[in-house]
Design an enzyme around this catalytic site. Structure first.
Site, PDB file in Angstrom:
ATOM      1  CE  LYS A 185      40.397 -17.254 -47.168  1.00  0.00           C
ATOM      2  NZ  LYS A 185      40.042 -18.498 -47.879  1.00  0.00           N
ATOM      3  N   GLY A 240      40.082 -16.812 -59.150  1.00  0.00           N
ATOM      4  CA  GLY A 240      38.708 -17.024 -58.691  1.00  0.00           C
ATOM      5  C   GLY A 240      37.740 -16.332 -59.636  1.00  0.00           C
ATOM      6  CB  SER A 241      34.215 -15.499 -59.290  1.00  0.00           C
ATOM      7  OG  SER A 241      34.244 -14.742 -58.114  1.00  0.00           O
ATOM      8  CB  THR A 242      34.763 -11.996 -63.320  1.00  0.00           C
ATOM      9  OG1 THR A 242      35.467 -12.825 -64.244  1.00  0.00           O
ATOM     10  CG2 THR A 242      34.814 -10.556 -63.813  1.00  0.00           C
ATOM     11  CB  VAL A 244      35.891 -12.510 -55.762  1.00  0.00           C
ATOM     12  CG1 VAL A 244      36.976 -12.323 -54.713  1.00  0.00           C
ATOM     13  CG2 VAL A 244      34.639 -13.100 -55.119  1.00  0.00           C
ATOM     14  N   GLY A 245      37.257 -10.755 -58.159  1.00  0.00           N
ATOM     15  CA  GLY A 245      38.425 -10.064 -58.720  1.00  0.00           C
ATOM     16  C   GLY A 245      38.211  -8.559 -58.765  1.00  0.00           C
ATOM     17  CD  GLU A 262      45.908 -16.251 -64.435  1.00  0.00           C
ATOM     18  OE1 GLU A 262      45.139 -16.509 -65.383  1.00  0.00           O
ATOM     19  OE2 GLU A 262      47.074 -15.872 -64.598  1.00  0.00           O
ATOM     20  CB  CYS A 296      38.864 -20.953 -64.945  1.00  0.00           C
ATOM     21  SG  CYS A 296      40.562 -21.488 -64.973  1.00  0.00           S
ATOM     22  CD  GLU A 394      33.429 -19.886 -65.257  1.00  0.00           C
ATOM     23  OE1 GLU A 394      33.201 -18.963 -64.453  1.00  0.00           O
ATOM     24  OE2 GLU A 394      34.539 -20.392 -65.413  1.00  0.00           O
TER      25      GLU A 394
HETATM   26  N1  NAD Z   1      41.296 -18.107 -64.398  1.00  0.00           N
HETATM   27  C1  NAD Z   1      41.636 -19.055 -63.563  1.00  0.00           C
HETATM   28  O1  NAD Z   1      42.779 -19.495 -63.543  1.00  0.00           O
HETATM   29  C2  NAD Z   1      40.618 -19.642 -62.622  1.00  0.00           C
HETATM   30  C3  NAD Z   1      40.938 -20.786 -61.908  1.00  0.00           C
HETATM   31  C4  NAD Z   1      39.987 -21.346 -61.047  1.00  0.00           C
HETATM   32  C5  NAD Z   1      38.747 -20.749 -60.908  1.00  0.00           C
HETATM   33  N2  NAD Z   1      38.482 -19.630 -61.599  1.00  0.00           N
HETATM   34  C6  NAD Z   1      37.178 -19.006 -61.491  1.00  0.00           C
HETATM   35  O2  NAD Z   1      36.692 -19.060 -60.144  1.00  0.00           O
HETATM   36  C7  NAD Z   1      35.291 -19.238 -60.134  1.00  0.00           C
HETATM   37  C8  NAD Z   1      34.901 -20.449 -59.304  1.00  0.00           C
HETATM   38  O3  NAD Z   1      35.411 -20.418 -58.020  1.00  0.00           O
HETATM   39  P1  NAD Z   1      34.609 -19.739 -56.817  1.00  0.00           P
HETATM   40  O4  NAD Z   1      33.178 -19.638 -57.160  1.00  0.00           O
HETATM   41  O5  NAD Z   1      34.975 -20.421 -55.553  1.00  0.00           O
HETATM   42  O6  NAD Z   1      35.248 -18.307 -56.895  1.00  0.00           O
HETATM   43  P2  NAD Z   1      35.323 -17.202 -55.777  1.00  0.00           P
HETATM   44  O7  NAD Z   1      35.824 -15.997 -56.463  1.00  0.00           O
HETATM   45  O8  NAD Z   1      34.078 -17.091 -55.011  1.00  0.00           O
HETATM   46  O9  NAD Z   1      36.415 -17.775 -54.759  1.00  0.00           O
HETATM   47  C9  NAD Z   1      37.759 -18.007 -55.121  1.00  0.00           C
HETATM   48  C10 NAD Z   1      38.663 -17.797 -53.917  1.00  0.00           C
HETATM   49  O10 NAD Z   1      38.554 -16.475 -53.485  1.00  0.00           O
HETATM   50  C11 NAD Z   1      38.210 -16.417 -52.113  1.00  0.00           C
HETATM   51  N3  NAD Z   1      37.322 -15.287 -51.918  1.00  0.00           N
HETATM   52  C12 NAD Z   1      35.994 -15.241 -52.122  1.00  0.00           C
HETATM   53  N4  NAD Z   1      35.515 -14.015 -51.773  1.00  0.00           N
HETATM   54  C13 NAD Z   1      36.578 -13.292 -51.359  1.00  0.00           C
HETATM   55  C14 NAD Z   1      36.753 -11.963 -50.878  1.00  0.00           C
HETATM   56  N5  NAD Z   1      35.724 -11.114 -50.743  1.00  0.00           N
HETATM   57  N6  NAD Z   1      38.001 -11.571 -50.522  1.00  0.00           N
HETATM   58  C15 NAD Z   1      39.040 -12.411 -50.642  1.00  0.00           C
HETATM   59  N7  NAD Z   1      38.942 -13.674 -51.081  1.00  0.00           N
HETATM   60  C16 NAD Z   1      37.731 -14.108 -51.449  1.00  0.00           C
HETATM   61  C17 NAD Z   1      37.534 -17.746 -51.827  1.00  0.00           C
HETATM   62  O11 NAD Z   1      37.646 -18.112 -50.500  1.00  0.00           O
HETATM   63  C18 NAD Z   1      38.321 -18.661 -52.702  1.00  0.00           C
HETATM   64  O12 NAD Z   1      39.446 -19.052 -52.007  1.00  0.00           O
HETATM   65  C19 NAD Z   1      34.902 -19.414 -61.581  1.00  0.00           C
HETATM   66  O13 NAD Z   1      34.437 -18.206 -62.114  1.00  0.00           O
HETATM   67  C20 NAD Z   1      36.201 -19.809 -62.250  1.00  0.00           C
HETATM   68  O14 NAD Z   1      36.270 -19.584 -63.612  1.00  0.00           O
HETATM   69  C21 NAD Z   1      39.368 -19.062 -62.442  1.00  0.00           C
HETATM   70  O1  SSN Z   2      40.532 -23.679 -63.079  1.00  0.00           O
HETATM   71  C1  SSN Z   2      41.506 -23.096 -63.441  1.00  0.00           C
HETATM   72  C2  SSN Z   2      42.861 -23.645 -63.630  1.00  0.00           C
HETATM   73  C3  SSN Z   2      42.818 -24.826 -64.482  1.00  0.00           C
HETATM   74  C4  SSN Z   2      44.156 -25.192 -65.024  1.00  0.00           C
HETATM   75  O2  SSN Z   2      45.194 -24.696 -64.592  1.00  0.00           O
HETATM   76  O3  SSN Z   2      44.153 -25.997 -65.935  1.00  0.00           O
END
Ligand code: NAD
Ligand code: SSN
Length: 498
Positions: A185, A240-242, A244-245, A262, A296, A394
């Protein structure tokens, strides 16, 4: 193309459909969503607003493609990935233009992302032929044990907008290397880069149904639920975010999927008195302001030891004053916009909260409406305290909060005083301290005397509520493999004729 956007050399890389079973498709409902350029707010184009039934069609395609794809040899899959890698390199400028257009990051950074993203295909093309099993000495006489590694099956991949290419290749690379098929997705904010990657997959000869890319914005949660609850999908990998995880983990529990997550970070960045000041300042600039603070692994809390605090604040602020903020295609621009106004508002709230509690702004601190609604000044705030929001949450934006500390024990306690643990950085010339601090930080990744830890060769991932699983490196492929143990009985008998 839109206002101020340089044309693509290969216009056929700009797609406005999803990619399912080797074909470009619309949503069955015919619905679409608009994607906007974060710099100009102008519409880039539209993508299909897919729903559960579109996602199911993609899952079925991936499932149908699995039996023959899993039988290909590692060497055959290596060649496919290598071809896809080469096509990314050959089309790097166009991919970078797409990234800048939909994400906003400056072209130089976007080109860096393309190289980083392609690196995962190169890396995993080299891992694909080497998914070795073991032979194991049995404790039961007459038994012989060996293991084989097999692909998990169909995988559901969900990625964010901050690295429109690299987050997807970091998942698809190992999945394909292992012999899995995928439904990815793409992020609603940045779907065009992912679609261009799908076009290159097509050109690389990846068989139909092996890579499927579904698109959605408003229906994101519905698509996520379909992927996480499907009995066909055996593994979900999410970045993505914790928050949503946690939701996706709950949704996946009904079918007990293999997961890798992640998630969010809150990286401590520590500078000890004995550090090289110039190296520490350069590391802080690289870590804090990469992608305008929207990664992140960006430094979120900068802890500077008291003996070097004032000098660090001044030198760091001076460097930040030299940034040029603007549209990503403009000459000399070092930092682009944030992804949307929610991100700008969060950054503004963190600055306001810090200032109200005694933080002193050395640089920036304001929105930049003259440039556009998504721009915020790169900001440096000193005299931060642990009561401020930035210490606990964050920021995901271009705000550097500088905290003063005295002792190792005190700073490690503060650094670990968070429920997440993704990256941590520190600067020191004392080798014994380097070991002590690296071992004491509760994070998945440590940078010592560097602000950049991302590398296809290095295991990327977190501990605590930053998630689990590792991407990239020799470990990344394991997330997409299962170990099957085989015991053979009645072995080790006397030689015939003896
Ligand atoms: N650890 C990592 O590698 C890493 C990398 C990038 C971003 N992040 C984290 O992501 C966050 C920022 O991104 P964001 O605010 O867009 O995060 P987010 O969790 O809102 O969205 C991330 C992705 O998940 C999808 N998503 C959102 N809600 C969903 C659901 N209910 N079901 C399925 N998919 C869903 C979004 O469309 C997007 O594609 C920060 O907390 C950042 O640290 C972590
Ligand atoms: O935002 C998360 C990924 C960043 C990276 O891979 O360096």
């Amino acid at each position: 193309m839109g206002h101020g956007v340089p044309p693509l050399s290969d216009k056929s890389l700009l797609k406005s459909q999803a990619y399912v079973n080797g074909k470009w498709v619309d949503a069955k409902s015919g619905k679409t969503f608009e994607v906007t350029d974060p710099s100009t707010q102008k519409t880039i184009g539209t993508m299909p607003e897919m729903d559960a039934s579109d996602t199911q069609a993609a899952i079925d395609a991936a499932s149908a493609a699995l039996p023959s794809f899993r039988k290909t040899t590692g060497r055959e899959r290596a060649r496919m990935l290598r071809k896809w890698y080469q096509l990314m390199v050959d089309n790097a400028d166009d991919l970078a233009k797409l990234i800048t257009w939909e994400n906003g990051k400056p072209m130089a950074d976007a080109k860096g992302e393309v190289a980083y993203a392609a690196g995962f295909f190169e890396w995993f093309s080299e891992e694909a032929p080497r998914a070795y099993g073991d032979t194991i000495a049995a404790t039961i006489p007459g038994n012989r044990i060996f293991t084989i590694k097999q692909p998990v099956g169909v995988c559901g991949l969900i990625t964010p907008w901050n690295f429109p290419a690299a987050m997807i290749t970091r998942k698809i690379g190992p999945a394909l290397a292992a012999g899995c098929t995928v439904v990815a997705k793409s992020p609603g904010e940045t779907p065009f880069t992912a679609a261009a990657l799908a076009e290159l997959a097509h050109r690389a000869g990846i068989p139909a149904g092996v890579v499927n890319i579904v698109t959605a914005m408003k229906n994101t949660a519905e698509v996520g639920e379909t992927l996480t609850s499907s009995p066909i999908i055996k593994k979900v990998s999410f970045t993505g975010s914790t928050g949503v995880g946690k939701l996706l983990m709950k949704q996946s529990s009904g079918t007990l999927k293999k997961l890798s997550f992640e998630l969010g970070g809150n990286a401590p960045f520590i500078v000890f008195d004995d550090a090289d000041l110039d190296i520490a300042v350069a590391g802080a600039i690289a870590s804090k302001f990469r992608s305008s603070g929207q990664t992140c692994v960006c430094a979120n809390r900068l802890y500077i030891q008291s003996g070097i605090y004032d000098r660090f604040c001044d030198a760091f602020a001076e460097k930040v004053k030299g940034f040029k903020v603007g549209g990503g295609y403009d000459e000399g621009v070092t930092h682009g916009p944030l992804i949307h106004d929610r991100a700008v508002n969060k950054v503004a709230a963190h600055v306001k909260d810090a200032v109200e509690q005694g933080g002193k702004v050395l640089v920036g601190g304001q929105k930049m409406p003259d440039l556009g609604s998504n721009f915020f000044q790169p900001t440096v705030i000193r005299d931060m305290t642990s009561q401020m929001s930035l210490a606990h949450e964050e920021t995901f934006g271009p705000v550097a909060g500088l905290f003063k500390f005295d002792t190792e024990a005190e700073v490690v306690k503060q650094a670990n005083d968070t429920e997440v643990g993704l990256a941590g950085y520190f600067f020191s010339k004392d080798i014994q301290r380097c070991y002590r601090i690296a071992e004491a930080l509760e994070v998945g990744m440590v940078g010592i005397n560097t602000g950049l830890v991302s590398d296809a060769a290095a295991p990327f991932g977190g501990v605590k509520e930053s998630g689990f699983g590792r991407e990239g490196s020799k470990y990344g492929i394991d997330e997409y493999l299962t170990i099957k143990m085989v015991t053979m009985g009645g072995m080790g008998g006397e030689l015939q004729g003896s």
